[in-house]
Design a protein around this motif. Sequence first.
Motif, short mmCIF file in Angstrom:
data_model
loop_
_atom_site.label_atom_id
_atom_site.label_comp_id
_atom_site.label_asym_id
_atom_site.label_seq_id
_atom_site.Cartn_x
_atom_site.Cartn_y
_atom_site.Cartn_z
N UNK A 87 0.85 -1.19 0.00
CA UNK A 87 0.00 0.00 0.00
C UNK A 87 0.89 1.24 0.00
N UNK A 88 1.97 1.19 0.78
CA UNK A 88 2.91 2.32 0.78
C UNK A 88 3.41 2.56 -0.65
N UNK A 89 3.81 1.48 -1.31
CA UNK A 89 4.34 1.62 -2.67
C UNK A 89 3.30 2.23 -3.59
N UNK A 90 2.06 1.75 -3.49
CA UNK A 90 1.02 2.25 -4.39
C UNK A 90 0.68 3.70 -4.08
N UNK A 91 0.58 4.03 -2.78
CA UNK A 91 0.26 5.41 -2.41
C UNK A 91 1.38 6.34 -2.85
N UNK A 92 2.62 5.87 -2.69
CA UNK A 92 3.76 6.69 -3.11
C UNK A 92 3.74 6.88 -4.62
N UNK A 93 3.37 5.82 -5.35
CA UNK A 93 3.28 5.90 -6.80
C UNK A 93 2.20 6.90 -7.20
N UNK A 94 1.06 6.83 -6.52
CA UNK A 94 -0.03 7.76 -6.83
C UNK A 94 0.44 9.20 -6.65
N UNK A 95 1.20 9.44 -5.58
CA UNK A 95 1.72 10.79 -5.35
C UNK A 95 2.70 11.17 -6.45
N UNK A 96 3.51 10.20 -6.86
CA UNK A 96 4.48 10.47 -7.92
C UNK A 96 3.79 10.83 -9.21
N UNK A 97 2.72 10.12 -9.54
CA UNK A 97 1.97 10.42 -10.76
C UNK A 97 1.34 11.81 -10.65
N UNK A 98 0.75 12.08 -9.50
CA UNK A 98 0.13 13.40 -9.29
C UNK A 98 1.18 14.51 -9.45
N UNK A 107 -2.38 18.71 -2.10
CA UNK A 107 -2.96 17.72 -3.00
C UNK A 107 -2.21 16.41 -2.93
N UNK A 108 -0.89 16.48 -2.92
CA UNK A 108 -0.08 15.26 -2.86
C UNK A 108 -0.38 14.47 -1.60
N UNK A 109 -0.43 15.18 -0.48
CA UNK A 109 -0.68 14.51 0.79
C UNK A 109 -2.06 13.85 0.76
N UNK A 110 -3.06 14.60 0.27
CA UNK A 110 -4.41 14.05 0.21
C UNK A 110 -4.43 12.80 -0.65
N UNK A 111 -3.78 12.86 -1.81
CA UNK A 111 -3.78 11.72 -2.72
C UNK A 111 -3.11 10.51 -2.07
N UNK A 235 -3.38 4.31 7.70
CA UNK A 235 -2.08 4.52 8.33
C UNK A 235 -0.95 4.23 7.34
N UNK A 236 -1.15 3.24 6.47
CA UNK A 236 -0.12 2.96 5.46
C UNK A 236 -0.01 4.14 4.51
N UNK A 237 -1.15 4.77 4.17
CA UNK A 237 -1.12 5.95 3.32
C UNK A 237 -0.34 7.07 3.98
N UNK A 238 -0.59 7.27 5.27
CA UNK A 238 0.14 8.32 6.00
C UNK A 238 1.63 7.98 6.03
N UNK A 239 1.94 6.70 6.30
CA UNK A 239 3.35 6.29 6.31
C UNK A 239 3.98 6.51 4.94
N UNK A 240 3.18 6.31 3.89
CA UNK A 240 3.70 6.52 2.53
C UNK A 240 4.08 7.98 2.33
N UNK A 241 3.24 8.90 2.83
CA UNK A 241 3.56 10.33 2.71
C UNK A 241 4.87 10.62 3.43
N UNK A 242 5.00 10.10 4.67
CA UNK A 242 6.21 10.36 5.46
C UNK A 242 7.45 9.80 4.77
N UNK A 243 7.34 8.54 4.31
CA UNK A 243 8.50 7.87 3.74
C UNK A 243 8.90 8.52 2.41
N UNK A 244 7.90 8.81 1.57
CA UNK A 244 8.20 9.44 0.29
C UNK A 244 8.86 10.79 0.50
N UNK A 245 8.36 11.50 1.50
CA UNK A 245 8.94 12.81 1.80
C UNK A 245 10.36 12.67 2.33
N UNK A 246 10.59 11.64 3.14
CA UNK A 246 11.93 11.45 3.71
C UNK A 246 12.93 11.06 2.63
#
Lengths: 334, 326
Positions: A87-98, A107-111, A235-246
């Motif tokens: 889920x982290x990978x997919x959420x991070x990908x969605x942010x990357x596409x956005x 917007x990125x965080x919401x996505x 929570x995985x989505x939130x973790x994805x935001x944190x990890x992608x940002x880090x």
Amino acid sequence: MTDITHEARHIPDRLESPLRGAVFSWPTLLLIVGVVLFIVNSLASPYFLSPWSLSDATFNFTEKAIIALAMALLIIAGEIDLSVASIIALASTAMGVALQFGVGVPGLVTIGILTGLICGVFNGFLVTGLGLPSIVVTIGTMSFFRGISYIVLGDQAFKGYPAGFDYFGQGYVWWVVSFEFTLFLVFALLYYVLLHHTNFGRQVFTIGNNPVAARFSGVRVERVKFILFCLTGLMSGIAAVLLTSRLASTRPSIAVGWELEVVTMVVLGGVSILGGSGTIQGVVIAAFIMGLVTFGLGLLNVPGIVMSIFIGALLICVIALPILWARMRRRAAR
Amino acid sequence: MKTVILSREFWLAAIVAVMVIATNLRAPGFAAPDKLAGIFNDTAMLMILALGQMSVILTRSIDLSMASNLALTGMIVALINAAFPGIPIPALMLFACLCGLVLGAFNGILIWLLNIPAIVVTLGTLTIYRGIIFLIAGGQWVNADKLSPAFVQYTRIEFLGLPALSWYAIVVAVAFFILMTRTSLGRAIYAVGVNPTASVYAGIDVGRTKFATFLISGLLSGFCGYLWVSRYVIGSVEVAKGYELTIIAACVIGGISIAGGVGTVAGALLGALFLGVINSALPVINVSPFWQMAISGAAIILAVVLNARGEKRGSRLILREAEATS
């Protein structure tokens, strides 16, 4: 809260032993392990006890621990979610596409968070809507979600996140306390209240102990489980935001293998894998322990893969020793 | 009529056949005998491992440490071969089996004597075994130039047109068929999975039966440890990383119920073959290999949905195994 856990039917020997009360509770035992590790760390390396290095240590576990909080509830309810890392990978990908479409930071965080939530809804629907075993469903969605990331990204990576996005994974709230860590503490408090001081939490324990009895006593088992899957997704989505940002980048191989680390953290925290018992305090302390072990060994230049020996051994010992201890006591009592 | 429809193996075999034929339409030559033999050979290890995992899953346990066991054993035999090229390969294979057996026994003892849930034990040993690889190899890889030619050739020797690797899978499959259908251990494994409490009353030692299945899965993992290093000519920490879930996926697709007690040897073989055919077919029909993961994930989900139609049982049984043994 203790009433519920002690009356659990399936709790292992260690919790049923006469060594009750706060002094000998599971979190206390873990806390002792943690303190010992902390002392060993500070003796072993002169660099350990600086505030910055302690703050660095928190980065090792906060993202996983944020998911572990929700996973704990899920496992207490007798289910499991092995797809969290995907889920982290997919959420991070969605942010990357956005990002490619020039979406701003909010917007990125919401996505990212929404993608996580949708994945959780998908898992929840498959498990509770169709009545399928969660361990298999989430092994399937684990490949499925990460597979979508691979389809979208291939072997490339998305970079160039806007200024301001880096705050989530790299920013500090107050001097040396990172935003991630603060968020984790807030969530830990929220989950503590949710699990131990609300009706919902009581229902989670009830389901884990006996789903049939829970159903007959008016608990909407499916709905509770569905919400729990949504929570782990969220929570995985939130973790994805944190990890992608880090990491400031998105790649499909992000967070590979985290699902088992998150489960390890939860089990180490004293949550019974059989469901029905566990505490948020335990999970929080287990998260700290895993952070201490990896960071301490890192300071001693022990490679990451060797640390896993310690984590694995810690997991088995922490589960096995109380069982052996209880047996020895019982034998001595005879 | 009803038995045919209810037989998952029949449908799975049909789906695999349709996949092969459909791929052959897009890319003629895919279904040529030598190509099919190649696919079988590529899937051989997954089949062996899926059979081992099946015996564990049938008793309502799970073995997450198989891939780590494989990698560790593979590294051990690779290092031995690099250091002492003179040791005959059959002795080395036997040693690999022994290593795997010991690692499996470690899992099994914790599960049997301490009654710790299998998922926790193997989650722990999964990380431990993989960590040990780094220690014994000092972080080094064992590559082709360090391995003796005999070590590498042993899985490739052809016999009746099939490489040795395929024959190992066939032998293991036949042995497994006999074990599961003709021996008391096989019966006990099914009985424990179907109803642990009743098994106890029937005089079956549930703990010991589980221990036996972990010996089996350990032995086969160790054996595949040699096969893997020999086939891919590499020993490293990364070998078969994450493969434990592929093995379970093969079992699930093959109709082995994660709730225990339901599943056949043919199902496990076909489940592995299903994944093998997908892996081979995608590049041939010009689908990017990046699709492979999503497709096998979707296949697993679909298989689970179909499984659930066949047998409506509680979803929590795998996490409930301690109930019966305590």
